[in-house]
Motif scaffolding. Structure first.
Motif, mmCIF file in Angstrom:
data_model
loop_
_atom_site.group_PDB
_atom_site.id
_atom_site.type_symbol
_atom_site.label_atom_id
_atom_site.label_comp_id
_atom_site.label_asym_id
_atom_site.label_seq_id
_atom_site.Cartn_x
_atom_site.Cartn_y
_atom_site.Cartn_z
ATOM 1 N N GLN A 192 0.831 -1.200 0.000
ATOM 2 C CA GLN A 192 0.000 0.000 0.000
ATOM 3 C C GLN A 192 0.868 1.253 0.000
ATOM 4 O O GLN A 192 0.590 2.207 -0.733
ATOM 5 N N LYS A 193 1.918 1.235 0.807
ATOM 6 C CA LYS A 193 2.833 2.379 0.878
ATOM 7 C C LYS A 193 3.489 2.624 -0.477
ATOM 8 O O LYS A 193 3.615 3.768 -0.926
ATOM 9 N N MET A 194 3.891 1.564 -1.158
ATOM 10 C CA MET A 194 4.513 1.689 -2.470
ATOM 11 C C MET A 194 3.546 2.329 -3.467
ATOM 12 O O MET A 194 3.914 3.221 -4.238
ATOM 13 N N VAL A 195 2.292 1.900 -3.435
ATOM 14 C CA VAL A 195 1.286 2.467 -4.340
ATOM 15 C C VAL A 195 1.077 3.942 -4.033
ATOM 16 O O VAL A 195 1.015 4.781 -4.945
ATOM 17 N N LEU A 196 0.973 4.272 -2.760
ATOM 18 C CA LEU A 196 0.765 5.669 -2.382
ATOM 19 C C LEU A 196 1.942 6.550 -2.807
ATOM 20 O O LEU A 196 1.746 7.664 -3.312
ATOM 21 N N GLU A 197 3.147 6.047 -2.623
ATOM 22 C CA GLU A 197 4.328 6.813 -3.047
ATOM 23 C C GLU A 197 4.345 7.017 -4.559
ATOM 24 O O GLU A 197 4.630 8.111 -5.046
ATOM 25 N N THR A 198 4.032 5.962 -5.287
ATOM 26 C CA THR A 198 4.005 6.045 -6.749
ATOM 27 C C THR A 198 2.929 7.023 -7.212
ATOM 28 O O THR A 198 3.166 7.848 -8.104
ATOM 29 N N LEU A 199 1.763 6.936 -6.615
ATOM 30 C CA LEU A 199 0.680 7.854 -6.969
ATOM 31 C C LEU A 199 1.061 9.300 -6.669
ATOM 32 O O LEU A 199 0.847 10.197 -7.494
ATOM 33 N N GLU A 200 1.618 9.524 -5.498
ATOM 34 C CA GLU A 200 2.012 10.875 -5.115
ATOM 35 C C GLU A 200 3.017 11.451 -6.110
ATOM 36 O O GLU A 200 2.853 12.564 -6.610
ATOM 37 N N GLU A 201 4.056 10.676 -6.424
ATOM 38 C CA GLU A 201 5.078 11.137 -7.361
ATOM 39 C C GLU A 201 4.498 11.358 -8.758
ATOM 40 O O GLU A 201 4.805 12.350 -9.420
ATOM 41 N N SER A 202 3.649 10.453 -9.190
ATOM 42 C CA SER A 202 3.058 10.545 -10.523
ATOM 43 C C SER A 202 2.147 11.753 -10.642
ATOM 44 O O SER A 202 2.136 12.449 -11.672
ATOM 45 N N LEU A 203 1.378 12.007 -9.602
ATOM 46 C CA LEU A 203 0.481 13.162 -9.626
ATOM 47 C C LEU A 203 1.259 14.469 -9.609
ATOM 48 O O LEU A 203 0.884 15.445 -10.277
ATOM 49 N N GLN A 204 2.369 14.496 -8.893
ATOM 50 C CA GLN A 204 3.218 15.700 -8.878
ATOM 51 C C GLN A 204 3.808 15.934 -10.266
ATOM 52 O O GLN A 204 3.875 17.075 -10.733
ATOM 53 N N GLN A 205 4.209 14.868 -10.936
ATOM 54 C CA GLN A 205 4.745 15.002 -12.290
ATOM 55 C C GLN A 205 3.673 15.498 -13.247
ATOM 56 O O GLN A 205 3.950 16.294 -14.150
ATOM 57 N N GLN A 206 2.451 15.022 -13.088
ATOM 58 C CA GLN A 206 1.341 15.450 -13.950
ATOM 59 C C GLN A 206 1.087 16.941 -13.798
ATOM 60 O O GLN A 206 0.772 17.610 -14.776
ATOM 61 N N GLN A 207 1.219 17.459 -12.594
ATOM 62 C CA GLN A 207 0.992 18.877 -12.351
ATOM 63 C C GLN A 207 2.053 19.715 -13.045
ATOM 64 O O GLN A 207 1.784 20.850 -13.440
ATOM 65 N N MET A 208 3.250 19.177 -13.194
ATOM 66 C CA MET A 208 4.356 19.927 -13.799
ATOM 67 C C MET A 208 4.240 19.990 -15.312
ATOM 68 O O MET A 208 4.856 20.829 -15.950
ATOM 69 N N GLN A 209 3.465 19.103 -15.897
ATOM 70 C CA GLN A 209 3.350 19.046 -17.366
ATOM 71 C C GLN A 209 2.424 20.110 -17.887
ATOM 72 O O GLN A 209 1.547 20.593 -17.368
#
Length: 73
Positions: free
Chosen positions: A56-73
């Motif tokens: 669960q922690k791995m998924v949350l970390e991946t989601l958090e990082e991915s969403l931050q990258q999406q905001q930068m695009q």
């Protein structure tokens, strides 16, 4: 009409192997259709209920990082 969407989605993918599950997920994402979002949500729910805290922690970390990258695009 009394339709339990969760049960219907689980019934439709029960017995699928990993390749079939991957294909279902990829097709839903690539298709980009709103109607596939509930199915992806059910798959995430099933995963989450059966994942250990580290998964669960791995998924949350991946989601958090991915969403931050999406905001930068």
């Amino acid at each position: 009409m009394n339709l339990n969407l969760r049960k219907a989605i689980i019934h439709n993918v029960s017995g699928n192997n990993q390749d079939e599950l991957r294909d279902t997920i990829v097709d839903a994402i690539q298709g980009g259709e709103e109607k596939t979002l509930p199915g992806l949500g059910v798959l995430l729910e099933v995963f989450w209920q059966n994942a250990d805290p580290e998964e669960q922690k791995m998924v949350l970390e991946t989601l958090e990082e991915s969403l931050q990258q999406q905001q930068m695009q």
